[in-house]
Design a protein around this motif. Sequence first.
Motif, PDB file in Angstrom:
ATOM      1  N   THR A   1      28.878  -1.525  49.018  1.00  0.00           N
ATOM      2  CA  THR A   1      30.200  -1.927  47.615  1.00  0.00           C
ATOM      3  C   THR A   1      29.348  -1.855  46.498  1.00  0.00           C
ATOM      4  O   THR A   1      30.200  -1.135  45.432  1.00  0.00           O
ATOM      5  N   THR A   2      27.831  -1.862  45.867  1.00  0.00           N
ATOM      6  CA  THR A   2      26.976  -2.062  44.897  1.00  0.00           C
ATOM      7  C   THR A   2      27.482  -0.173  44.936  1.00  0.00           C
ATOM      8  O   THR A   2      27.518   0.461  43.521  1.00  0.00           O
ATOM      9  N   SER A   3      27.209   0.814  45.650  1.00  0.00           N
ATOM     10  CA  SER A   3      26.916   1.891  45.718  1.00  0.00           C
ATOM     11  C   SER A   3      28.596   2.378  45.501  1.00  0.00           C
ATOM     12  O   SER A   3      28.756   3.818  44.784  1.00  0.00           O
ATOM     13  N   GLU A   4      29.673   1.810  46.073  1.00  0.00           N
ATOM     14  CA  GLU A   4      31.186   2.363  45.432  1.00  0.00           C
ATOM     15  C   GLU A   4      31.588   1.864  44.204  1.00  0.00           C
ATOM     16  O   GLU A   4      32.403   2.624  43.326  1.00  0.00           O
ATOM     17  N   LYS A   5      30.862   0.915  43.477  1.00  0.00           N
ATOM     18  CA  LYS A   5      30.860   0.828  42.308  1.00  0.00           C
ATOM     19  C   LYS A   5      29.903   2.017  41.953  1.00  0.00           C
ATOM     20  O   LYS A   5      29.606   1.447  40.052  1.00  0.00           O
ATOM     21  N   GLY A   6      29.426   2.629  42.076  1.00  0.00           N
ATOM     22  CA  GLY A   6      28.085   3.486  41.067  1.00  0.00           C
ATOM     23  C   GLY A   6      27.077   2.898  40.850  1.00  0.00           C
ATOM     24  O   GLY A   6      26.974   3.402  40.177  1.00  0.00           O
ATOM     25  N   LEU A   7      26.959   1.874  41.075  1.00  0.00           N
ATOM     26  CA  LEU A   7      25.352   1.167  40.888  1.00  0.00           C
ATOM     27  C   LEU A   7      24.901   1.103  41.672  1.00  0.00           C
ATOM     28  O   LEU A   7      23.241   1.057  40.820  1.00  0.00           O
ATOM     29  N   PHE A   8      24.238   1.823  42.517  1.00  0.00           N
ATOM     30  CA  PHE A   8      23.525   2.299  43.636  1.00  0.00           C
ATOM     31  C   PHE A   8      23.823   3.776  44.169  1.00  0.00           C
ATOM     32  O   PHE A   8      24.589   4.076  44.539  1.00  0.00           O
ATOM     33  N   ARG A   9      23.066   4.664  44.412  1.00  0.00           N
ATOM     34  CA  ARG A   9      23.273   6.316  45.021  1.00  0.00           C
ATOM     35  C   ARG A   9      23.084   5.752  46.286  1.00  0.00           C
ATOM     36  O   ARG A   9      22.861   5.065  47.500  1.00  0.00           O
ATOM     37  N   LEU A  10      24.790   6.852  46.366  1.00  0.00           N
ATOM     38  CA  LEU A  10      25.528   6.250  48.393  1.00  0.00           C
ATOM     39  C   LEU A  10      24.250   7.081  48.524  1.00  0.00           C
ATOM     40  O   LEU A  10      23.712   6.440  50.375  1.00  0.00           O
ATOM     41  N   ASP A  11      23.887   8.091  48.883  1.00  0.00           N
ATOM     42  CA  ASP A  11      22.596   8.438  49.712  1.00  0.00           C
ATOM     43  C   ASP A  11      21.538   7.841  50.169  1.00  0.00           C
ATOM     44  O   ASP A  11      21.264   8.077  50.935  1.00  0.00           O
ATOM     45  N   LEU A  12      20.945   7.261  49.039  1.00  0.00           N
ATOM     46  CA  LEU A  12      19.402   6.588  49.384  1.00  0.00           C
ATOM     47  C   LEU A  12      20.185   5.297  50.114  1.00  0.00           C
ATOM     48  O   LEU A  12      19.225   4.724  51.037  1.00  0.00           O
TER      49      LEU A  12
ATOM     50  N   ILE B   1      16.042  -4.148  45.538  1.00  0.00           N
ATOM     51  CA  ILE B   1      16.002  -2.811  45.518  1.00  0.00           C
ATOM     52  C   ILE B   1      17.108  -1.929  44.435  1.00  0.00           C
ATOM     53  O   ILE B   1      17.761  -1.316  43.488  1.00  0.00           O
ATOM     54  N   GLU B   2      18.159  -3.544  44.928  1.00  0.00           N
ATOM     55  CA  GLU B   2      19.824  -2.710  43.945  1.00  0.00           C
ATOM     56  C   GLU B   2      19.357  -2.826  42.172  1.00  0.00           C
ATOM     57  O   GLU B   2      20.039  -2.388  41.604  1.00  0.00           O
ATOM     58  N   THR B   3      18.182  -3.176  41.582  1.00  0.00           N
ATOM     59  CA  THR B   3      18.032  -3.589  40.475  1.00  0.00           C
ATOM     60  C   THR B   3      17.199  -2.366  39.971  1.00  0.00           C
ATOM     61  O   THR B   3      16.637  -1.812  38.767  1.00  0.00           O
ATOM     62  N   MET B   4      17.012  -1.684  40.924  1.00  0.00           N
ATOM     63  CA  MET B   4      16.031   0.132  40.644  1.00  0.00           C
ATOM     64  C   MET B   4      16.778   1.054  39.525  1.00  0.00           C
ATOM     65  O   MET B   4      18.287   1.420  40.023  1.00  0.00           O
ATOM     66  N   PRO B   5      16.035   1.727  38.730  1.00  0.00           N
ATOM     67  CA  PRO B   5      16.894   2.140  38.072  1.00  0.00           C
ATOM     68  C   PRO B   5      17.559   4.002  38.858  1.00  0.00           C
ATOM     69  O   PRO B   5      16.670   4.014  39.814  1.00  0.00           O
ATOM     70  N   LEU B   6      17.930   4.431  38.311  1.00  0.00           N
ATOM     71  CA  LEU B   6      18.814   5.833  39.123  1.00  0.00           C
ATOM     72  C   LEU B   6      17.900   6.423  38.822  1.00  0.00           C
ATOM     73  O   LEU B   6      18.027   7.664  40.183  1.00  0.00           O
ATOM     74  N   THR B   7      17.170   6.515  38.070  1.00  0.00           N
ATOM     75  CA  THR B   7      16.208   8.312  38.383  1.00  0.00           C
ATOM     76  C   THR B   7      15.155   7.810  38.736  1.00  0.00           C
ATOM     77  O   THR B   7      15.188   9.047  39.662  1.00  0.00           O
ATOM     78  N   ALA B   8      15.312   6.866  39.209  1.00  0.00           N
ATOM     79  CA  ALA B   8      13.771   5.931  40.352  1.00  0.00           C
ATOM     80  C   ALA B   8      14.529   6.595  41.648  1.00  0.00           C
ATOM     81  O   ALA B   8      14.321   7.259  42.061  1.00  0.00           O
ATOM     82  N   GLN B   9      15.532   5.636  41.733  1.00  0.00           N
ATOM     83  CA  GLN B   9      16.271   6.299  43.010  1.00  0.00           C
ATOM     84  C   GLN B   9      16.410   7.726  43.636  1.00  0.00           C
ATOM     85  O   GLN B   9      16.130   8.372  44.814  1.00  0.00           O
ATOM     86  N   ILE B  10      16.763   8.290  42.260  1.00  0.00           N
ATOM     87  CA  ILE B  10      16.690   9.878  43.385  1.00  0.00           C
ATOM     88  C   ILE B  10      14.914  10.535  43.887  1.00  0.00           C
ATOM     89  O   ILE B  10      14.844  11.023  44.390  1.00  0.00           O
TER      90      ILE B  10
END
Length: 452
Positions: A292-303, A247-256
């Motif tokens: 950690t990935t979220s803190e780097k802006g690569l994954f949505r923290l709220d998700l 799931i860490e590879t999911m695009p940010l638009t799909a994460q929203i």
Amino acid sequence: MPQLPMICIVDDDVSVLDSFAEMLTLEGFDTQCFNDATALLTFLQKMPNCVVLSDVCMPILDGMQLLARLQNFDAELPVVLMSGHGDIPMATQAMREGAIDFLEKPVSPSVLIERLKQAQRQRKSVLARREQSLSKDDKAIIERLVVGESPVIKQLHEQILVLANADVDTLIYGETGSGKDVVARALHDASRRRNHPFIAINCGAMPENLIESELFGYEAGAFTGAKQRQMGKIEAASGGTLFLDEIETMPLTAQIRLLRVLQERSLERLGSTQSIPVNIRVIAASKDDLQTTSEKGLFRLDLYYRLNVASLKLPPLRERGDDILMLFEHYCQLAAERFQRGCPAIRAHHQEKLLHYEWPGNVRELRNIADRFVLGIEGDGFSLNHQSTDIDELPLDKFDQKLEDYERKLIEDSLMTAAGHIGNAAEQLKMSRKTLYRKMKKFQLDKQTFRA
């Protein structure tokens, strides 16, 4: 549950923690202290036999927010809240949202002790009822899928059993090849959703421009090439489990869009404004730490927070001791059945090599090596046969002859043991009767020879 539930005390003031712990320990309670509410959530996954006593006013995650997280984790977990600034509306809200009691500081020791004893009885009753409702089949399913007897795997079995019945969204962490997909399947098969779909999608293998249409579906005309309505994976999983690997590879638009589905338990197909309710459990897997990935802006923290109701961390194969041998034998048997071949003997020098290898590819690598071992072929990387026996020094034609001689000897021994009975011999060799007859013809063996 023979043991009385532990009292988990949560307060950001260390002196208050020590005071409550000392008082309750003297009264015979088993206690555990936390000055960080998030640490409690991790602890409860391993130790569900607990009652929570928490302060309301805390930084990062306050008592009311903690209550909401605990309700998502286990709605029957007893939670007692305390506050030095309590009022009737706050107490009413806390009770409405699932707390079993709300006490105002300074708390009367006698009142607190009585409330906690009631909470212990309640928790003990709930867990006893759940234990009775868990069939032996649930435990057998988990042990069959997640093979191993090492302490870390035994603990993992227990965690899976608890989470399977909690029916909450779950994160699974583990190195590549460590079996995250197998654990996800065990969580589904041991749950009440087992008779409904288990839909898996690998986010890393899906092109970015297709993942949203795959997950959410689309209406005819939603985009070029969309000629007819298509149901997405999330909708197809309704009633069951959606497994999102990598799931860490999911695009940010799909994460929203996924976050909205998790919050509302409904979705809209691409090109539509109609809301479709879905009843799903989401299990997500990652080899990276999503916080950690979220803190780097690569994954949505709220998700991340929405998915992280519960989490499991899988141990790498190199830390599982003799499980390596058990797993290798298990996958050799499966390979022998799949390829309709006898399983070669696993000798001491094979075991030595298996136990001393680092297994960078974990269980997936071990399974591939088991396949090659049964087929008698070499591959890139680790090899069980390389420089292990004098057979390695043989020319290819003599090596093949040696294998045929060995196979013939195995069949002869089995026919001898079975007194020429084909069914019994085939069962010993883990092959079908048809395959055994074919090999007997190849080696010119007659069952009558072994009848005597």
